[in-house]
Scaffold this motif. Structure first.
Motif, mmCIF file in Angstrom:
data_model
loop_
_atom_site.group_PDB
_atom_site.id
_atom_site.type_symbol
_atom_site.label_atom_id
_atom_site.label_comp_id
_atom_site.label_asym_id
_atom_site.label_seq_id
_atom_site.Cartn_x
_atom_site.Cartn_y
_atom_site.Cartn_z
ATOM 1 N N LEU A 219 0.819 -1.204 0.000
ATOM 2 C CA LEU A 219 0.000 0.000 0.000
ATOM 3 C C LEU A 219 0.856 1.258 0.000
ATOM 4 O O LEU A 219 0.468 2.276 -0.567
ATOM 5 C CB LEU A 219 -0.928 -0.014 1.219
ATOM 6 N N ARG A 220 2.042 1.188 0.617
ATOM 7 C CA ARG A 220 2.915 2.357 0.648
ATOM 8 C C ARG A 220 3.268 2.818 -0.767
ATOM 9 O O ARG A 220 3.328 4.016 -1.038
ATOM 10 C CB ARG A 220 4.188 2.031 1.432
ATOM 11 N N ARG A 221 3.485 1.873 -1.656
ATOM 12 C CA ARG A 221 3.828 2.230 -3.038
ATOM 13 C C ARG A 221 2.673 2.961 -3.724
ATOM 14 O O ARG A 221 2.877 3.887 -4.513
ATOM 15 C CB ARG A 221 4.191 0.971 -3.823
ATOM 16 N N ILE A 222 1.472 2.515 -3.444
ATOM 17 C CA ILE A 222 0.299 3.164 -4.051
ATOM 18 C C ILE A 222 0.132 4.571 -3.490
ATOM 19 O O ILE A 222 -0.121 5.529 -4.234
ATOM 20 C CB ILE A 222 -0.960 2.324 -3.795
ATOM 21 N N LEU A 223 0.271 4.714 -2.174
ATOM 22 C CA LEU A 223 0.121 6.020 -1.547
ATOM 23 C C LEU A 223 1.200 6.995 -1.984
ATOM 24 O O LEU A 223 1.006 8.211 -1.949
ATOM 25 C CB LEU A 223 0.140 5.880 -0.019
ATOM 26 N N ALA A 224 2.367 6.466 -2.372
ATOM 27 C CA ALA A 224 3.497 7.323 -2.752
ATOM 28 C C ALA A 224 3.453 7.765 -4.208
ATOM 29 O O ALA A 224 4.305 8.561 -4.633
ATOM 30 C CB ALA A 224 4.809 6.584 -2.479
ATOM 31 N N MET A 225 2.494 7.285 -4.975
ATOM 32 C CA MET A 225 2.437 7.640 -6.401
ATOM 33 C C MET A 225 2.353 9.144 -6.594
ATOM 34 O O MET A 225 1.643 9.844 -5.870
ATOM 35 C CB MET A 225 1.222 6.971 -7.057
ATOM 36 N N GLY A 226 3.098 9.635 -7.571
ATOM 37 C CA GLY A 226 3.054 11.059 -7.893
ATOM 38 C C GLY A 226 3.468 11.943 -6.743
ATOM 39 O O GLY A 226 2.860 12.996 -6.524
ATOM 40 N N GLU A 227 4.499 11.509 -5.973
ATOM 41 C CA GLU A 227 4.980 12.301 -4.832
ATOM 42 C C GLU A 227 3.859 12.550 -3.806
ATOM 43 O O GLU A 227 3.775 13.605 -3.186
ATOM 44 C CB GLU A 227 5.553 13.646 -5.302
ATOM 45 N N GLY A 228 2.970 11.568 -3.675
ATOM 46 C CA GLY A 228 1.916 11.671 -2.671
ATOM 47 C C GLY A 228 0.686 12.427 -3.128
ATOM 48 O O GLY A 228 -0.238 12.635 -2.331
ATOM 49 N N GLU A 229 0.631 12.817 -4.416
ATOM 50 C CA GLU A 229 -0.516 13.579 -4.908
ATOM 51 C C GLU A 229 -1.792 12.743 -4.958
ATOM 52 O O GLU A 229 -2.895 13.283 -4.946
ATOM 53 C CB GLU A 229 -0.220 14.141 -6.300
ATOM 54 N N TYR A 230 -1.646 11.418 -5.034
ATOM 55 C CA TYR A 230 -2.815 10.545 -5.151
ATOM 56 C C TYR A 230 -3.124 9.818 -3.841
ATOM 57 O O TYR A 230 -3.920 8.877 -3.838
ATOM 58 C CB TYR A 230 -2.592 9.526 -6.275
ATOM 59 N N THR A 231 -2.508 10.261 -2.754
ATOM 60 C CA THR A 231 -2.691 9.582 -1.466
ATOM 61 C C THR A 231 -4.149 9.579 -1.033
ATOM 62 O O THR A 231 -4.712 8.535 -0.679
ATOM 63 C CB THR A 231 -1.826 10.257 -0.386
ATOM 64 N N VAL A 232 -4.787 10.743 -1.050
ATOM 65 C CA VAL A 232 -6.172 10.829 -0.586
ATOM 66 C C VAL A 232 -7.099 10.070 -1.521
ATOM 67 O O VAL A 232 -8.036 9.392 -1.070
ATOM 68 C CB VAL A 232 -6.607 12.302 -0.460
ATOM 69 N N LEU A 233 -6.845 10.148 -2.823
ATOM 70 C CA LEU A 233 -7.651 9.385 -3.777
ATOM 71 C C LEU A 233 -7.558 7.890 -3.477
ATOM 72 O O LEU A 233 -8.574 7.179 -3.503
ATOM 73 C CB LEU A 233 -7.196 9.675 -5.198
ATOM 74 N N ALA A 234 -6.350 7.416 -3.192
ATOM 75 C CA ALA A 234 -6.170 5.996 -2.871
ATOM 76 C C ALA A 234 -6.932 5.614 -1.609
ATOM 77 O O ALA A 234 -7.583 4.560 -1.542
ATOM 78 C CB ALA A 234 -4.681 5.679 -2.705
ATOM 79 N N LEU A 235 -6.890 6.488 -0.597
ATOM 80 C CA LEU A 235 -7.598 6.201 0.651
ATOM 81 C C LEU A 235 -9.106 6.151 0.446
ATOM 82 O O LEU A 235 -9.792 5.263 0.964
ATOM 83 C CB LEU A 235 -7.242 7.252 1.705
ATOM 84 N N LEU A 236 -9.639 7.117 -0.306
ATOM 85 C CA LEU A 236 -11.077 7.138 -0.552
ATOM 86 C C LEU A 236 -11.503 5.948 -1.410
ATOM 87 O O LEU A 236 -12.598 5.394 -1.220
ATOM 88 C CB LEU A 236 -11.475 8.449 -1.226
ATOM 89 N N LEU A 237 -10.642 5.538 -2.338
ATOM 90 C CA LEU A 237 -10.935 4.351 -3.140
ATOM 91 C C LEU A 237 -11.002 3.110 -2.254
ATOM 92 O O LEU A 237 -11.887 2.263 -2.413
ATOM 93 C CB LEU A 237 -9.872 4.176 -4.224
ATOM 94 N N ILE A 238 -10.063 3.015 -1.306
ATOM 95 C CA ILE A 238 -10.077 1.882 -0.367
ATOM 96 C C ILE A 238 -11.350 1.905 0.472
ATOM 97 O O ILE A 238 -11.987 0.868 0.700
ATOM 98 C CB ILE A 238 -8.826 1.923 0.535
ATOM 99 N N ALA A 239 -11.739 3.097 0.931
ATOM 100 C CA ALA A 239 -12.951 3.220 1.748
ATOM 101 C C ALA A 239 -14.179 2.746 0.973
ATOM 102 O O ALA A 239 -14.997 1.967 1.484
ATOM 103 C CB ALA A 239 -13.135 4.667 2.205
ATOM 104 N N VAL A 240 -14.325 3.222 -0.266
ATOM 105 C CA VAL A 240 -15.488 2.842 -1.075
ATOM 106 C C VAL A 240 -15.421 1.357 -1.441
ATOM 107 O O VAL A 240 -16.445 0.651 -1.407
ATOM 108 C CB VAL A 240 -15.567 3.719 -2.343
ATOM 109 N N ALA A 241 -14.205 0.864 -1.783
ATOM 110 C CA ALA A 241 -14.069 -0.551 -2.156
ATOM 111 C C ALA A 241 -14.434 -1.467 -0.986
ATOM 112 O O ALA A 241 -15.141 -2.465 -1.157
ATOM 113 C CB ALA A 241 -12.637 -0.827 -2.629
ATOM 114 N N MET A 242 -13.950 -1.125 0.214
ATOM 115 C CA MET A 242 -14.295 -1.923 1.386
ATOM 116 C C MET A 242 -15.784 -1.807 1.705
ATOM 117 O O MET A 242 -16.409 -2.759 2.169
ATOM 118 C CB MET A 242 -13.459 -1.480 2.588
ATOM 119 N N GLY A 243 -16.339 -0.612 1.470
ATOM 120 C CA GLY A 243 -17.774 -0.449 1.664
ATOM 121 C C GLY A 243 -18.564 -1.336 0.717
ATOM 122 O O GLY A 243 -19.536 -1.978 1.116
ATOM 123 N N LEU A 244 -18.126 -1.409 -0.550
ATOM 124 C CA LEU A 244 -18.799 -2.271 -1.528
ATOM 125 C C LEU A 244 -18.622 -3.740 -1.167
ATOM 126 O O LEU A 244 -19.547 -4.547 -1.349
ATOM 127 C CB LEU A 244 -18.231 -1.995 -2.925
#
Length: 417
Positions: A219-244
């Motif tokens: 997960l660290r690699r995903i959160l680090a994409m684009g110098e951390g620019e996609y960190t929040v997007l990754a977190l919200l995606l995880i939240a929605v995916a786990m919700g689904l």
């Protein structure tokens, strides 16, 4: 009225509610509900919300529950389990029994009584911690006891939501076999979530790193994409995916979102970057802003629109609401304080402060009411109004009792034995 016009009115009310919450020092949730009720009764919001607002509101509660799980330090949580298990257990069983008993006596409906009890089980830890912080008590042993116990309450309540909602809605009959199936689905879901948190997210660091393909995940690699620019997007995606994922198991998506937040560790944010940024703190601030400022409040304002004013109904349920409030007030304080004293080893001043701090009801209570009253129509209007009024009185009591108890003991920090 255009859907975006409705959203704009809701956001205006979020500003109004936030201002009133600051002036009155009450939780904004109460004012969100009040503003929603006021707008619908004045005819400024429709009684039946369009699909866009309904879905937007559901996203709001998903993000709120993710944010609540994300802010918990699961290591502190695990360390505090031994001292707080009794507070969580007895501090939840008694309110459940009080609300279930009153609802069963008043309306003679087992399924509705189950959900009334469930709605009144979990503590609003955010309201309590804000109240403690405003009094300079947020880092006392009592505050730690409240926080850990409330988290345990929330996890237990989420498990009960997963098990009891299918039973109460009639999607599963109340037989030993059906309950075993529901409990098995709940257990399997939590096992899958644990697998994600313990092995998949940190896969390249554990024994899973030797597994082809899987060993390259982290997960660290995903959160680090684009110098951390996609960190929040990754977190919200995880939240929605786990919700689904939770939804596929028959649970409300908010259950999966909360668990997703709980299993994400701070270590996943320790990645190299040219910018000197605390990516965990930055992500937490953005997620909190999304959850508690502009998406999450839509859920509560929308829920408030279910309160169509009826003077006759209000007078009818007022005695039940006052009786429920009195029973919960006494039962919650007594059960939590006694458990804190005799199972947690806190002294009496801290034990009573824990009892006062566990009076609040917020996100999970409103989630259960939304499911029971809005989505499935299990809960009657009388029961819904009764719970809303009792919740308002309980939440109002939290800052008042904490402030009174602090002054009673001279404002000193509360210790433990």
């Amino acid at each position: 009225m255009h859907d975006l016009s409705i959203l704009a009115i809701i956001w205006v009310n979020v500003f109004i509610a936030s201002f009133m919450a600051h002036r009155t020092r009450l939780t904004p949730v109460l004012w969100y509900l009040f503003c929603g009720a006021a707008m619908v009764n004045l005819g400024l919001l429709p009684e039946a919300m369009p699909v866009f607002i309904v879905d937007f509101a559901e996203l709001g509660i998903i993000v709120i529950m993710f944010a609540l799980g994300f802010e918990e330090d699961n290591r502190n949580f695990l360390r505090s389990l031994k001292r707080s298990w009794g507070i969580a257990l007895f501090g939840a069983v008694v309110p459940f029994a009080v609300a279930y008993g009153l609802a069963r006596w008043a309306w003679d409906d087992h399924n509705m009584a189950l959900l009334c009890g469930l709605a009144m089980t979990a503590t609003a830890v955010s309201l309590t911690m804000v109240s403690l912080k405003s009094e300079g008590l947020s880092r006392t042993p009592a505050a730690t006891g409240i926080m850990t116990s409330a988290v345990l309450d929330d996890i237990g309540s989420l498990a009960l939501v997963a098990i009891l909602i299918p039973v109460a809605t009639g999607e599963a009959s109340i037989t030993l076999a059906s309950i075993a199936v529901i409990a098995g689905k709940a257990a399997l879901f939590f096992i899958i979530v644990t697998f994600f948190g313990a092995w998949l997210f940190p896969a390249s660091e554990g024994f899973a790193k030797r597994i082809p393909l899987l060993g390259h995940l982290n997960l660290r690699r995903i959160l680090a994409m684009g110098e951390g620019e996609y960190t929040v997007l990754a977190l919200l995606l995880i939240a929605v995916a786990m919700g689904l994922l939770g939804h596929e198991f028959g649970f409300h998506p908010a259950v999966g979102a909360y668990m997703a937040g709980l299993i994400i560790n701070r270590e996943y944010f320790s990645f190299h970057s040219h910018r000197q940024v605390d990516f965990h703190e930055r992500a937490k601030q953005i997620v909190d802003n999304v959850a508690f400022t502009w998406i999450g409040p839509v859920f509560f304002v929308s829920l408030g629109t279910e309160l169509i004013f009826d003077a006759e109904l209000a007078l009818q349920v007022l005695p039940y609401a006052l009786l429920l409030f009195a029973g919960l007030f006494v039962g919650q304080i007594a059960s939590a304080a006694l458990a804190a004293r005799y199972t947690g080893g806190f002294d009496w001043p801290a034990s009573l402060m824990i009892g006062f701090g566990m009076l609040g009801r917020a996100e999970l209570a409103f989630l259960v009411m939304d499911i029971a009253y809005v989505q499935y129509s299990i809960m009657s209007a009388q029961a819904f109004y009764t719970l809303m009024l009792a919740t308002f009185l309980l939440n109002t009591s939290v800052p008042l009792t904490i402030r009174w108890w602090k002054s009673r003991y001279g404002g000193t920090a509360i210790g433990s034995t």
